[in-house]
Design a protein around this motif. Structure first.
Motif: not given
Ligand SMILES: [Zn+2]
Length: 376
Positions: A353-355, A357-364, A371-375
Protein backbone atom coordinates in the motif's frame (compact mmCIF):
# COMPACT_ATOMS: atom_id res chain seq x y z
CA UNK A 1 11.19 -16.19 29.16
CA UNK A 2 10.28 -12.65 30.13
CA UNK A 3 12.81 -12.13 32.96
CA UNK A 4 10.07 -10.73 35.17
CA UNK A 5 8.48 -12.25 38.26
CA UNK A 6 4.77 -11.86 39.03
CA UNK A 7 4.33 -10.56 42.59
CA UNK A 8 0.56 -10.18 42.74
CA UNK A 9 -2.69 -9.39 40.93
CA UNK A 10 -4.95 -6.38 41.50
CA UNK A 11 -8.37 -6.37 39.78
CA UNK A 12 -7.16 -8.60 36.95
CA UNK A 13 -3.85 -6.79 36.39
CA UNK A 14 -0.75 -8.88 37.08
CA UNK A 15 2.09 -6.92 38.70
CA UNK A 16 5.48 -8.10 37.50
CA UNK A 17 8.93 -7.09 38.67
CA UNK A 18 11.78 -7.34 36.20
CA UNK A 19 14.85 -9.25 37.45
CA UNK A 20 17.09 -6.24 36.76
CA UNK A 21 15.05 -4.37 39.36
CA UNK A 22 16.38 -6.68 42.10
CA UNK A 23 19.94 -6.16 40.82
CA UNK A 24 19.26 -2.42 40.95
CA UNK A 25 18.16 -2.69 44.62
CA UNK A 26 21.33 -4.66 45.43
CA UNK A 27 23.39 -1.98 43.72
CA UNK A 28 21.62 0.82 45.64
CA UNK A 29 22.12 -1.08 48.90
CA UNK A 30 25.78 -1.71 48.12
CA UNK A 31 26.49 1.90 47.13
CA UNK A 32 24.88 3.23 50.33
CA UNK A 33 26.64 0.60 52.45
CA UNK A 34 30.00 1.71 51.08
CA UNK A 35 29.20 5.29 52.11
CA UNK A 36 27.46 4.94 55.45
CA UNK A 37 27.32 1.31 56.55
CA UNK A 38 24.33 -0.86 57.28
CA UNK A 39 21.94 1.87 58.37
CA UNK A 40 22.55 3.89 55.21
CA UNK A 41 22.06 0.76 53.08
CA UNK A 42 18.70 0.00 54.73
CA UNK A 43 17.55 3.60 54.31
CA UNK A 44 18.65 3.68 50.68
CA UNK A 45 16.78 0.48 49.83
CA UNK A 46 13.70 1.60 51.82
CA UNK A 47 13.66 4.86 49.85
CA UNK A 48 13.85 3.00 46.53
CA UNK A 49 11.05 0.61 47.54
CA UNK A 50 8.83 3.54 48.54
CA UNK A 51 9.69 5.37 45.32
CA UNK A 52 8.69 2.36 43.27
CA UNK A 53 5.49 2.05 45.26
CA UNK A 54 4.74 5.59 44.02
CA UNK A 55 5.58 4.48 40.45
CA UNK A 56 3.25 1.51 40.86
CA UNK A 57 0.44 3.77 42.11
CA UNK A 58 1.09 6.02 39.10
CA UNK A 59 0.58 3.04 36.79
CA UNK A 60 -2.62 2.13 38.60
CA UNK A 61 -3.78 5.68 37.93
CA UNK A 62 -3.65 4.77 34.22
CA UNK A 63 -5.17 1.35 34.82
CA UNK A 64 -8.22 2.60 36.71
CA UNK A 65 -8.81 5.49 34.31
CA UNK A 66 -8.64 3.01 31.39
CA UNK A 67 -11.14 0.69 33.09
CA UNK A 68 -13.71 3.50 32.98
CA UNK A 69 -13.60 3.21 29.18
CA UNK A 70 -13.65 -0.59 29.12
CA UNK A 71 -9.92 -0.95 28.39
CA UNK A 72 -8.28 -3.74 30.38
CA UNK A 73 -4.63 -3.85 31.45
CA UNK A 74 -3.27 -7.42 31.52
CA UNK A 75 -0.05 -6.49 33.32
CA UNK A 76 2.23 -3.85 34.80
CA UNK A 77 6.00 -4.40 34.77
CA UNK A 78 8.34 -2.58 37.14
CA UNK A 79 11.79 -1.90 35.69
CA UNK A 80 14.66 0.10 37.20
CA UNK A 81 13.77 2.93 34.80
CA UNK A 82 10.12 2.98 35.88
CA UNK A 83 6.84 1.19 35.34
CA UNK A 84 5.13 0.06 32.16
CA UNK A 85 1.38 -0.62 32.12
CA UNK A 86 0.46 -2.66 29.04
CA UNK A 87 -3.00 -1.40 28.12
CA UNK A 88 -4.93 -3.63 25.76
CA UNK A 89 -5.50 -0.67 23.47
CA UNK A 90 -5.37 3.11 23.43
CA UNK A 91 -8.77 4.68 22.87
CA UNK A 92 -8.85 6.90 19.79
CA UNK A 93 -11.29 9.29 21.44
CA UNK A 94 -9.09 12.27 22.43
CA UNK A 95 -10.90 12.93 25.71
CA UNK A 96 -10.44 9.31 26.82
CA UNK A 97 -6.74 9.18 25.98
CA UNK A 98 -6.21 12.54 27.68
CA UNK A 99 -7.80 11.35 30.92
CA UNK A 100 -5.99 7.98 30.90
CA UNK A 101 -2.63 9.67 30.28
CA UNK A 102 -3.18 12.41 32.85
CA UNK A 103 -4.35 9.98 35.55
CA UNK A 104 -0.79 8.68 36.12
CA UNK A 105 0.96 11.98 36.89
CA UNK A 106 -2.15 13.10 38.79
CA UNK A 107 -1.51 10.28 41.29
CA UNK A 108 2.01 11.62 41.92
CA UNK A 109 0.63 15.14 42.37
CA UNK A 110 -1.73 13.78 45.04
CA UNK A 111 1.08 11.82 46.77
CA UNK A 112 3.34 14.92 46.74
CA UNK A 113 0.53 17.07 48.15
CA UNK A 114 -0.19 14.56 50.94
CA UNK A 115 3.52 14.33 51.83
CA UNK A 116 3.73 18.12 51.88
CA UNK A 117 0.85 18.27 54.35
CA UNK A 118 2.35 15.45 56.46
CA UNK A 119 5.63 17.38 56.60
CA UNK A 120 3.74 20.37 57.97
CA UNK A 121 4.05 22.41 54.83
CA UNK A 122 7.83 22.65 54.99
CA UNK A 123 10.54 21.05 52.93
CA UNK A 124 14.06 20.56 54.24
CA UNK A 125 16.47 21.88 51.61
CA UNK A 126 18.80 18.87 52.10
CA UNK A 127 16.12 16.71 50.50
CA UNK A 128 17.04 18.19 47.14
CA UNK A 129 20.51 16.69 47.42
CA UNK A 130 20.21 13.17 45.95
CA UNK A 131 23.12 11.78 47.98
CA UNK A 132 21.26 12.21 51.23
CA UNK A 133 18.15 10.41 49.93
CA UNK A 134 16.92 8.35 52.84
CA UNK A 135 18.03 10.73 55.56
CA UNK A 136 14.83 12.69 55.23
CA UNK A 137 12.79 9.89 53.78
CA UNK A 138 9.52 11.76 53.38
CA UNK A 139 11.10 14.95 52.06
CA UNK A 140 13.11 12.99 49.51
CA UNK A 141 9.99 11.11 48.50
CA UNK A 142 8.15 14.39 48.02
CA UNK A 143 10.92 15.70 45.74
CA UNK A 144 10.99 12.42 43.83
CA UNK A 145 7.24 12.60 43.18
CA UNK A 146 7.54 16.14 41.85
CA UNK A 147 10.34 14.90 39.60
CA UNK A 148 8.11 12.01 38.41
CA UNK A 149 5.37 14.46 37.46
CA UNK A 150 7.77 16.72 35.52
CA UNK A 151 9.52 13.79 33.83
CA UNK A 152 6.26 12.22 32.72
CA UNK A 153 4.97 15.51 31.36
CA UNK A 154 7.84 15.71 28.82
CA UNK A 155 5.79 16.00 25.59
CA UNK A 156 7.19 12.87 23.90
CA UNK A 157 6.11 9.26 23.48
CA UNK A 158 6.21 6.99 25.41
CA UNK A 159 5.89 9.55 28.21
CA UNK A 160 2.41 10.49 29.39
CA UNK A 161 3.07 14.04 28.18
CA UNK A 162 3.41 12.69 24.63
CA UNK A 163 0.03 10.99 24.84
CA UNK A 164 -1.57 14.08 26.31
CA UNK A 165 -0.08 16.18 23.52
CA UNK A 166 -1.43 13.79 20.88
CA UNK A 167 -4.89 13.80 22.50
CA UNK A 168 -4.97 17.61 22.53
CA UNK A 169 -3.85 17.78 18.88
CA UNK A 170 -6.34 15.08 17.93
CA UNK A 171 -9.27 17.28 18.97
CA UNK A 172 -8.54 19.43 15.92
CA UNK A 173 -6.45 17.30 13.57
CA UNK A 174 -7.64 13.71 13.91
CA UNK A 175 -5.80 10.78 15.47
CA UNK A 176 -3.41 10.02 12.59
CA UNK A 177 -2.18 13.55 11.93
CA UNK A 178 -1.96 14.22 15.67
CA UNK A 179 0.23 11.12 16.11
CA UNK A 180 2.55 12.23 13.31
CA UNK A 181 3.01 15.67 14.83
CA UNK A 182 3.36 14.37 18.39
CA UNK A 183 5.91 11.78 17.21
CA UNK A 184 7.93 14.47 15.40
CA UNK A 185 7.88 16.72 18.47
CA UNK A 186 8.89 13.72 20.59
CA UNK A 187 11.85 12.96 18.34
CA UNK A 188 12.86 16.62 18.46
CA UNK A 189 12.74 16.48 22.26
CA UNK A 190 14.83 13.29 22.11
CA UNK A 191 17.54 15.07 20.10
CA UNK A 192 17.49 17.97 22.54
CA UNK A 193 17.83 15.61 25.52
CA UNK A 194 20.61 13.72 23.76
CA UNK A 195 22.44 16.99 23.05
CA UNK A 196 22.13 18.06 26.70
CA UNK A 197 23.23 14.58 27.74
CA UNK A 198 26.46 14.91 25.75
CA UNK A 199 27.49 17.90 27.84
CA UNK A 200 25.82 17.13 31.13
CA UNK A 201 24.13 14.15 32.69
CA UNK A 202 24.78 10.97 30.66
CA UNK A 203 21.48 9.59 32.01
CA UNK A 204 19.81 12.03 29.57
CA UNK A 205 21.39 10.21 26.62
CA UNK A 206 19.78 7.00 27.78
CA UNK A 207 16.40 8.71 28.14
CA UNK A 208 16.85 10.29 24.70
CA UNK A 209 17.24 6.88 23.03
CA UNK A 210 14.23 5.59 24.96
CA UNK A 211 12.11 8.57 23.84
CA UNK A 212 13.28 8.38 20.22
CA UNK A 213 12.39 4.69 19.89
CA UNK A 214 9.08 5.23 21.69
CA UNK A 215 8.06 7.95 19.26
CA UNK A 216 9.01 5.86 16.23
CA UNK A 217 7.14 2.75 17.38
CA UNK A 218 4.01 4.71 18.29
CA UNK A 219 3.94 6.30 14.84
CA UNK A 220 4.39 2.86 13.23
CA UNK A 221 1.61 1.18 15.25
CA UNK A 222 -0.83 3.95 14.41
CA UNK A 223 0.12 3.82 10.74
CA UNK A 224 -0.61 0.06 10.73
CA UNK A 225 -4.00 0.65 12.26
CA UNK A 226 -4.83 3.45 9.83
CA UNK A 227 -4.00 1.33 6.82
CA UNK A 228 -6.28 -1.39 8.07
CA UNK A 229 -9.21 0.98 8.52
CA UNK A 230 -11.50 0.70 5.55
CA UNK A 231 -9.93 -2.54 4.38
CA UNK A 232 -11.53 -5.95 4.60
CA UNK A 233 -9.95 -9.07 6.01
CA UNK A 234 -10.17 -10.65 2.53
CA UNK A 235 -7.97 -7.82 1.12
CA UNK A 236 -5.03 -8.89 3.23
CA UNK A 237 -5.42 -12.57 4.10
CA UNK A 238 -3.19 -15.42 2.96
CA UNK A 239 -5.26 -17.74 0.78
CA UNK A 240 -2.66 -20.24 -0.41
CA UNK A 241 -1.37 -22.34 2.43
CA UNK A 242 -0.86 -25.92 3.46
CA UNK A 243 -3.08 -27.25 6.19
CA UNK A 244 -2.86 -30.38 8.31
CA UNK A 245 -5.57 -32.84 9.34
CA UNK A 246 -6.31 -33.64 12.99
CA UNK A 247 -4.85 -37.09 12.24
CA UNK A 248 -1.48 -35.65 11.19
CA UNK A 249 1.60 -36.30 13.28
CA UNK A 250 4.45 -33.93 14.06
CA UNK A 251 6.49 -35.80 11.44
CA UNK A 252 3.99 -34.72 8.71
CA UNK A 253 4.05 -31.15 9.98
CA UNK A 254 7.85 -31.10 9.80
CA UNK A 255 7.66 -32.13 6.13
CA UNK A 256 5.25 -29.24 5.47
CA UNK A 257 7.56 -26.85 7.31
CA UNK A 258 10.53 -27.82 5.18
CA UNK A 259 8.73 -27.82 1.83
CA UNK A 260 6.85 -24.51 2.24
CA UNK A 261 7.75 -21.05 3.50
CA UNK A 262 4.89 -21.15 6.04
CA UNK A 263 5.53 -20.84 9.76
CA UNK A 264 1.98 -21.42 10.99
CA UNK A 265 -0.07 -24.43 9.95
CA UNK A 266 -3.84 -24.61 10.40
CA UNK A 267 -5.29 -27.94 11.51
CA UNK A 268 -8.53 -28.38 9.54
CA UNK A 269 -11.05 -31.20 10.00
CA UNK A 270 -13.00 -33.05 7.29
CA UNK A 271 -15.74 -30.38 7.26
CA UNK A 272 -13.20 -27.63 6.51
CA UNK A 273 -13.46 -26.18 10.02
CA UNK A 274 -10.36 -24.92 11.84
CA UNK A 275 -9.43 -26.92 14.94
CA UNK A 276 -6.23 -25.12 15.87
CA UNK A 277 -2.92 -23.73 14.65
CA UNK A 278 0.49 -25.33 14.91
CA UNK A 279 3.38 -22.87 14.99
CA UNK A 280 6.94 -23.62 14.01
CA UNK A 281 8.15 -23.14 17.59
CA UNK A 282 5.51 -25.52 19.01
CA UNK A 283 6.38 -28.04 16.31
CA UNK A 284 10.12 -27.99 17.03
CA UNK A 285 9.50 -28.19 20.77
CA UNK A 286 7.19 -31.21 20.33
CA UNK A 287 9.69 -32.90 18.01
CA UNK A 288 12.41 -32.52 20.63
CA UNK A 289 10.39 -33.30 23.78
CA UNK A 290 7.67 -35.71 22.63
CA UNK A 291 8.93 -37.21 19.37
CA UNK A 292 7.82 -37.31 15.71
CA UNK A 293 4.83 -39.64 16.33
CA UNK A 294 3.00 -37.07 18.49
CA UNK A 295 -0.41 -36.02 17.16
CA UNK A 296 -0.57 -32.39 16.03
CA UNK A 297 -3.77 -31.92 18.04
CA UNK A 298 -1.78 -32.44 21.24
CA UNK A 299 0.47 -29.43 20.71
CA UNK A 300 -1.59 -27.06 18.52
CA UNK A 301 -2.93 -23.75 19.89
CA UNK A 302 -6.70 -24.11 20.19
CA UNK A 303 -7.95 -20.65 21.13
CA UNK A 304 -7.45 -19.05 17.70
CA UNK A 305 -10.11 -16.39 17.05
CA UNK A 306 -11.94 -16.46 13.74
CA UNK A 307 -13.20 -13.51 11.73
CA UNK A 308 -15.47 -13.46 8.69
CA UNK A 309 -13.73 -12.62 5.42
CA UNK A 310 -15.89 -9.51 4.97
CA UNK A 311 -15.13 -8.09 8.40
CA UNK A 312 -12.93 -5.04 8.83
CA UNK A 313 -9.20 -5.72 8.80
CA UNK A 314 -8.84 -3.29 11.71
CA UNK A 315 -10.56 -5.76 14.06
CA UNK A 316 -8.29 -8.61 12.97
CA UNK A 317 -5.21 -6.45 13.46
CA UNK A 318 -6.39 -5.38 16.90
CA UNK A 319 -6.88 -9.03 17.91
CA UNK A 320 -3.40 -9.92 16.63
CA UNK A 321 -1.78 -7.05 18.54
CA UNK A 322 -3.74 -7.42 21.78
CA UNK A 323 -3.48 -11.17 22.19
CA UNK A 324 -0.06 -11.64 20.53
CA UNK A 325 -1.38 -14.45 18.37
CA UNK A 326 0.54 -16.27 15.61
CA UNK A 327 -2.44 -15.92 13.24
CA UNK A 328 -6.14 -15.22 12.95
CA UNK A 329 -8.40 -17.60 11.05
CA UNK A 330 -10.69 -16.26 8.33
CA UNK A 331 -13.94 -18.05 7.54
CA UNK A 332 -16.68 -17.86 4.92
CA UNK A 333 -20.45 -17.95 5.47
CA UNK A 334 -20.35 -21.70 6.06
CA UNK A 335 -17.73 -21.34 8.78
CA UNK A 336 -15.06 -23.02 6.68
CA UNK A 337 -11.46 -21.81 6.81
CA UNK A 338 -10.66 -19.71 3.73
CA UNK A 339 -7.63 -17.72 4.84
CA UNK A 340 -5.18 -16.66 7.53
CA UNK A 341 -4.06 -13.26 8.71
CA UNK A 342 -0.56 -13.22 10.19
CA UNK A 343 1.63 -10.33 11.42
CA UNK A 344 3.99 -11.06 8.53
CA UNK A 345 1.38 -10.71 5.79
CA UNK A 346 -0.06 -7.57 7.40
CA UNK A 347 3.46 -6.13 7.13
CA UNK A 348 3.57 -7.07 3.43
CA UNK A 349 0.17 -5.51 2.80
CA UNK A 350 1.49 -2.30 4.34
CA UNK A 351 4.57 -2.29 2.13
CA UNK A 352 2.41 -2.76 -0.98
CA UNK A 353 0.00 0.00 0.00
CA UNK A 354 2.85 2.38 0.80
CA UNK A 355 4.22 1.88 -2.71
CA UNK A 356 0.88 2.73 -4.35
CA UNK A 357 0.55 6.50 -4.56
CA UNK A 358 -3.08 6.52 -5.72
CA UNK A 359 -4.15 4.79 -2.53
CA UNK A 360 -2.73 7.49 -0.33
CA UNK A 361 -5.26 10.13 -1.22
CA UNK A 362 -8.37 8.20 -0.26
CA UNK A 363 -9.11 5.27 1.95
CA UNK A 364 -9.45 1.99 0.07
CA UNK A 365 -12.99 0.97 -0.82
CA UNK A 366 -14.22 4.49 -0.13
CA UNK A 367 -14.66 3.78 3.56
CA UNK A 368 -15.25 6.84 5.71
CA UNK A 369 -11.93 8.48 6.44
CA UNK A 370 -12.16 9.26 10.13
CA UNK A 371 -8.75 10.82 10.34
CA UNK A 372 -8.50 13.08 7.29
CA UNK A 373 -4.89 12.06 6.77
CA UNK A 374 -4.46 8.31 6.89
CA UNK A 375 -0.80 8.25 5.90
CA UNK A 376 2.34 8.72 7.87
ZN1 LIG B 1 2.43 7.18 33.18
Amino acid sequence: MTWSIPIGTVKGTVIRVHLTFFLFLLWIGGAHYAQGGQEAALKGVAFMLLLFLCVLLHEFGHVFAARRYGVRTPDITLLPIGGVARLERIPEQPSQELIIAAAGPAVNVVIAAVLYLVLGGSLQPEALEPRTAGDNLLSSLLVANVFLVLFNLIPAFPMDGGRMLRALLAYRLGFGRATQIAASIGQGVAFLLGFLGLFGNPMLLFIAVFVYLGAASEAHAVQMRQVSQGMLVSDAMVTRFESLSPLSRIEDAVQCLIHTTQHEFPIVDGAGVLRGILTRDDMIRALRDQGPETSVTEVMQRDIPTVHRLQSLENALRLLQEKRLPAIAVTDNAGQLVGLVTPENIGETMMVLAARPERRATSPRGAPDRTRSPWG
